[in-house]
Design a protein around this motif. Structure first.
Motif, PDB file in Angstrom:
ATOM      1  N   VAL A   1     -75.731  70.219  45.440  1.00 40.33           N
ATOM      2  CA  VAL A   1     -76.751  70.384  46.472  1.00 40.33           C
ATOM      3  C   VAL A   1     -77.265  68.995  46.856  1.00 40.33           C
ATOM      4  N   LEU A   2     -77.192  68.674  48.138  1.00 37.06           N
ATOM      5  CA  LEU A   2     -77.716  67.408  48.661  1.00 37.06           C
ATOM      6  C   LEU A   2     -79.144  67.669  49.125  1.00 37.06           C
ATOM      7  N   ARG A   3     -80.106  66.957  48.508  1.00 34.97           N
ATOM      8  CA  ARG A   3     -81.518  67.175  48.809  1.00 34.97           C
ATOM      9  C   ARG A   3     -82.187  65.893  49.276  1.00 34.97           C
ATOM     10  N   LYS A   4     -83.213  66.095  50.097  1.00 33.78           N
ATOM     11  CA  LYS A   4     -84.036  64.993  50.599  1.00 33.78           C
ATOM     12  C   LYS A   4     -85.475  65.295  50.199  1.00 33.78           C
ATOM     13  N   ARG A   5     -86.111  64.356  49.491  1.00 31.16           N
ATOM     14  CA  ARG A   5     -87.501  64.521  49.067  1.00 31.16           C
ATOM     15  C   ARG A   5     -88.357  63.524  49.845  1.00 31.16           C
ATOM     16  N   VAL A   6     -89.324  64.044  50.588  1.00 29.82           N
ATOM     17  CA  VAL A   6     -90.214  63.214  51.410  1.00 29.82           C
ATOM     18  C   VAL A   6     -91.638  63.373  50.894  1.00 29.82           C
ATOM     19  N   THR A   7     -92.290  62.257  50.620  1.00 25.84           N
ATOM     20  CA  THR A   7     -93.692  62.266  50.215  1.00 25.84           C
ATOM     21  C   THR A   7     -94.511  61.772  51.393  1.00 25.84           C
ATOM     22  N   LYS A   8     -95.497  62.573  51.801  1.00 20.11           N
ATOM     23  CA  LYS A   8     -96.317  62.229  52.973  1.00 20.11           C
ATOM     24  C   LYS A   8     -97.773  62.014  52.568  1.00 20.11           C
ATOM     25  N   PHE A   9     -98.397  61.055  53.226  1.00 21.57           N
ATOM     26  CA  PHE A   9     -99.826  60.799  53.057  1.00 21.57           C
ATOM     27  C   PHE A   9    -100.599  61.886  53.799  1.00 21.57           C
TER      28      PHE A   9
END
Length: 86
Positions: free
Chosen positions: A30-38
């Motif tokens: 599984v190719l995943r993208k983790r984005v952390t947002k303010f």
């Protein structure tokens, strides 16, 4: 009073068939993208960090990727061939 913080988002970009570097089995990854947002007052405003990873569905090993590697794997996903991760 000002309320601020961060919130993480996880996106599943693709499911690829690769040969795992740890267990050696050709399995789905599984190719995943983790984005952390303010966030300000619980409203996400802008991304602070973006990370990519693949996870073997056979043994559970997770491997971190660069943005370029992730884009290359997404482009390769259209081909559907079994390949080795770099």
């Amino acid at each position: 009073m000002i309320i601020f913080g961060t919130k993480g988002y996880l996106y599943q970009l693709a499911v690829l068939t690769l040969v795992c570097g740890r267990c050696g089995n050709p399995a789905a990854h599984v190719l995943r993208k983790r984005v952390t947002k303010f966030t300000l007052f619980f409203v996400p405003l802008f991304p602070v960090s973006t990370k990519y990873a693949t996870q073997c569905t056979f043994c559970g090993t997770e491997r971190k990727l660069t943005a370029e590697e992730a884009e290359r794997l997404r482009a390769q996903d259209a081909g559907g061939a079994v390949s080795r991760p770099v």
